[in-house]
Write an enzyme that holds these catalytic residues in place. Structure first.
Site, mmCIF file in Angstrom:
data_model
loop_
_atom_site.group_PDB
_atom_site.id
_atom_site.type_symbol
_atom_site.label_atom_id
_atom_site.label_comp_id
_atom_site.label_asym_id
_atom_site.label_seq_id
_atom_site.Cartn_x
_atom_site.Cartn_y
_atom_site.Cartn_z
ATOM 1 N N CYS A 69 0.832 -1.203 0.000
ATOM 2 C CA CYS A 69 0.000 0.000 0.000
ATOM 3 C C CYS A 69 0.874 1.264 0.000
ATOM 4 O O CYS A 69 0.687 2.163 -0.825
ATOM 5 C CB CYS A 69 -0.943 -0.014 1.191
ATOM 6 S SG CYS A 69 -0.177 -0.508 2.743
HETATM 7 N N1 LIG Z 1 -4.250 -5.017 5.089
HETATM 8 C C1 LIG Z 1 -3.684 -4.268 4.161
HETATM 9 O O1 LIG Z 1 -3.904 -3.030 4.069
HETATM 10 C C2 LIG Z 1 -2.764 -4.866 3.187
HETATM 11 C C3 LIG Z 1 -2.318 -6.192 3.273
HETATM 12 N N2 LIG Z 1 -1.487 -6.694 2.318
HETATM 13 C C4 LIG Z 1 -0.955 -8.055 2.383
HETATM 14 O O2 LIG Z 1 -1.985 -8.982 2.170
HETATM 15 C C5 LIG Z 1 -1.680 -10.199 2.845
HETATM 16 C C6 LIG Z 1 -2.825 -10.510 3.763
HETATM 17 O O3 LIG Z 1 -2.904 -9.463 4.717
HETATM 18 P P1 LIG Z 1 -4.179 -9.161 5.577
HETATM 19 O O4 LIG Z 1 -5.396 -9.568 4.822
HETATM 20 O O5 LIG Z 1 -4.054 -7.779 6.044
HETATM 21 O O6 LIG Z 1 -3.909 -10.182 6.787
HETATM 22 P P2 LIG Z 1 -4.921 -10.912 7.760
HETATM 23 O O7 LIG Z 1 -4.124 -11.347 8.916
HETATM 24 O O8 LIG Z 1 -6.119 -10.066 7.974
HETATM 25 O O9 LIG Z 1 -5.368 -12.185 6.910
HETATM 26 C C7 LIG Z 1 -4.505 -13.244 6.545
HETATM 27 C C8 LIG Z 1 -5.336 -14.505 6.374
HETATM 28 O O10 LIG Z 1 -4.464 -15.574 6.020
HETATM 29 C C9 LIG Z 1 -4.775 -16.696 6.819
HETATM 30 N N3 LIG Z 1 -3.603 -17.553 6.959
HETATM 31 C C10 LIG Z 1 -2.507 -17.373 7.723
HETATM 32 N N4 LIG Z 1 -1.629 -18.402 7.563
HETATM 33 C C11 LIG Z 1 -2.187 -19.224 6.651
HETATM 34 C C12 LIG Z 1 -1.791 -20.461 6.065
HETATM 35 N N5 LIG Z 1 -0.625 -21.040 6.365
HETATM 36 N N6 LIG Z 1 -2.610 -21.037 5.159
HETATM 37 C C13 LIG Z 1 -3.780 -20.470 4.832
HETATM 38 N N7 LIG Z 1 -4.246 -19.313 5.367
HETATM 39 C C14 LIG Z 1 -3.444 -18.698 6.270
HETATM 40 C C15 LIG Z 1 -5.186 -16.089 8.147
HETATM 41 O O11 LIG Z 1 -5.901 -17.025 8.915
HETATM 42 P P3 LIG Z 1 -6.603 -16.650 10.317
HETATM 43 O O12 LIG Z 1 -8.006 -16.278 9.906
HETATM 44 O O13 LIG Z 1 -6.507 -17.873 11.124
HETATM 45 O O14 LIG Z 1 -5.852 -15.497 10.902
HETATM 46 C C16 LIG Z 1 -6.041 -14.914 7.673
HETATM 47 O O15 LIG Z 1 -7.375 -15.299 7.405
HETATM 48 C C17 LIG Z 1 -0.394 -9.967 3.656
HETATM 49 O O16 LIG Z 1 0.703 -10.500 2.998
HETATM 50 C C18 LIG Z 1 -0.352 -8.456 3.725
HETATM 51 O O17 LIG Z 1 0.974 -8.052 3.892
HETATM 52 C C19 LIG Z 1 -1.143 -5.934 1.244
HETATM 53 C C20 LIG Z 1 -1.537 -4.628 1.116
HETATM 54 C C21 LIG Z 1 -2.332 -3.974 2.125
HETATM 55 C C1 LIG Z 2 -0.396 -0.306 9.095
HETATM 56 C C2 LIG Z 2 0.477 -1.509 8.793
HETATM 57 O O1 LIG Z 2 0.888 -2.230 9.674
HETATM 58 N N1 LIG Z 2 0.748 -1.703 7.532
HETATM 59 C C3 LIG Z 2 1.538 -2.811 7.070
HETATM 60 C C4 LIG Z 2 1.681 -2.771 5.600
HETATM 61 C C5 LIG Z 2 0.423 -3.006 4.847
HETATM 62 C C6 LIG Z 2 0.727 -3.453 3.463
HETATM 63 O O2 LIG Z 2 0.775 -2.834 2.439
HETATM 64 O O3 LIG Z 2 1.121 -4.660 3.484
HETATM 65 P P1 LIG Z 2 1.937 -5.499 2.517
HETATM 66 O O4 LIG Z 2 3.281 -5.049 2.320
HETATM 67 O O5 LIG Z 2 1.931 -6.791 3.132
HETATM 68 O O6 LIG Z 2 1.220 -5.450 1.249
HETATM 69 C C7 LIG Z 2 2.933 -2.782 7.662
HETATM 70 O O7 LIG Z 2 3.475 -1.709 7.875
HETATM 71 O O8 LIG Z 2 3.526 -3.868 7.752
#
Ligand SMILES: NC(=O)C1=CN([C@@H]2O[C@H](COP(=O)(O)OP(=O)(O)OC[C@H]3O[C@@H](n4cnc5c(N)ncnc54)[C@H](OP(=O)(O)O)[C@@H]3O)[C@@H](O)[C@H]2O)C=CC1
Ligand SMILES: CC(=O)N[C@@H](CCC(=O)OP(=O)(O)O)C(=O)O
Length: 315
Positions: free
Chosen positions: A120
């Protein structure tokens, strides 16, 4: 068969990003969504089955689980992958999933088997920096600083509980906090690589007590840029890069410069990003600012945009 719908599997569909993608795809009748039972979501055998059965797998998982998913598929799989984690964003055999990054990037994504969705913060920072490097205005060895604030959903399920549940053992009560204080945040490598920077940028992120939304700032000393450009020159370079890109809007110079404040939540629940050039003409300094939804263009919105490009469905 002409009426076969592409099969989409969201590995991690019960997490923050996965749920958002599911919501974004809910009204789509041109896709078949394969959904893993919640109790089997971490079972490698079940995941392998779903991964292999899909045309496109969207990975919304921590880095280690993303790597595992790619390994479960193997090298010769026909399943195409969009990974939202940090795991593959600088890998040379993955297309970087920022369609507006540079000329030809959308086509590269459309053709790729493996697409790494940008982080992000890097979406905002690279969106501001890269056009200026490509235009020869920002020297690749400029000491770039990036300061940012994110909504707390950026930290996934764990941080959402910390911010929303005061009784959680690791609850956070601050209205706004800095982190990444060692200056070694996981996004720095991606920022440097796709920002085309020779020098490691200094990145200082923070989180505010709001669920979604993001501001990314890149302050610049104009006298240290090639040709000592004006604010209008910087704005023109950004405008040139994003002309016709519906998702990324460069706010008209006069409109931006007249604003009293910028709201990080302005583009929530959209896949858009706005870029601004701030400063006082003749003042020798600029503050470039990006506004986006960390869960929109910063994650789920970009993933759906990339999926549509890969399926040839992009508008
Ligand atoms: N949130 C954001 O703004 C952003 C996130 N991302 C990236 O997206 C990805 C997901 O992040 P986010 O959605 O925030 O994280 P969350 O923790 O909200 O969700 C991750 C999900 O993955 C599941 N999980 C964890 N380990 C495993 C496994 N071994 N096998 C299958 N499922 C698994 C978790 O299970 P459980 O329900 O048990 O926790 C959970 O449901 C990350 O890599 C993050 O860095 C990227 C950009 C922005
Ligand atoms: C607020 C906060 O904790 N933000 C996350 C990044 C969110 C994001 O972009 O995650 P990915 O790199 O996994 O896509 C962090 O700083 O690690």
């Amino acid at each position: 068969m002409t009426d076969m719908k592409p099969k989409i599997f969201i590995d991690g569909e019960h997490g923050t990003t996965g749920l958002q993608i599911r919501t974004r795809l809910a009204g789509r009748n041109d896709l078949e969504i394969l959904s893993i039972p919640v109790e089997r979501r971490k079972d490698p055998e079940a995941r392998a089955e779903f991964l292999k059965a899909s045309d496109i797998a969207i990975l919304c998982l921590p880095d280690a689980a993303s790597k595992e998913a790619v390994a479960l598929l193997g090298d010769d799989s026909s399943t195409r992958v969009i990974d939202t984690s940090t795991a593959f964003r600088t890998a040379p055999d993955w297309a970087y999933g920022f369609a507006e990054l540079t000329k030809g990037q959308a086509d590269k994504i459309a053709q790729a088997r493996l697409v790494a969705n940008p982080g992000c913060y890097p979406t905002g920072a690279i969106g501001l920096i890269r056009p200026l490097v490509e235009a020869g205005i920002l020297p690749a060895d400029y000491p770039v600083s990036v300061n940012a604030v994110s909504g707390y959903t950026g930290g996934g399920k764990q941080m959402i509980v910390q911010m929303e549940n005061p009784d959680a053992p690791d609850a956070i009560t601050a209205p706004h906090f800095l982190y990444g204080l060692t200056l070694s945040h996981k996004h720095v490598a991606e920022l440097q690589t796709h920002g085309l920077l020779d020098r490691r940028p200094l990145f200082s992120p923070s989180v505010g007590r709001f669920a979604q939304g993001m501001l990314v700032q890149v302050p610049l000393f104009l006298g240290d840029l090639n040709g000592s450009p004006s604010l209008v020159d910087l704005h023109a370079a950004l405008e040139k890069q994003y002309a016709g890109a519906g998702v990324v809007e460069v706010v008209p110079y006069a409109e931006g410069i007249a604003l009293p404040r910028v709201d990080p939540t302005e583009l929530n629940d959209t896949n858009r990003m706005k870029l601004f050039v701030f400063g006082t003409e003749g003042g020798g300094q600029a503050n470039l600012v990006a506004v986006l939804d960390n869960l929109g263009k910063g994650a789920s919105g970009a993933a759906v945009q990339n999926m549509d490009l890969m399926l040839g469905k992009a508008a």
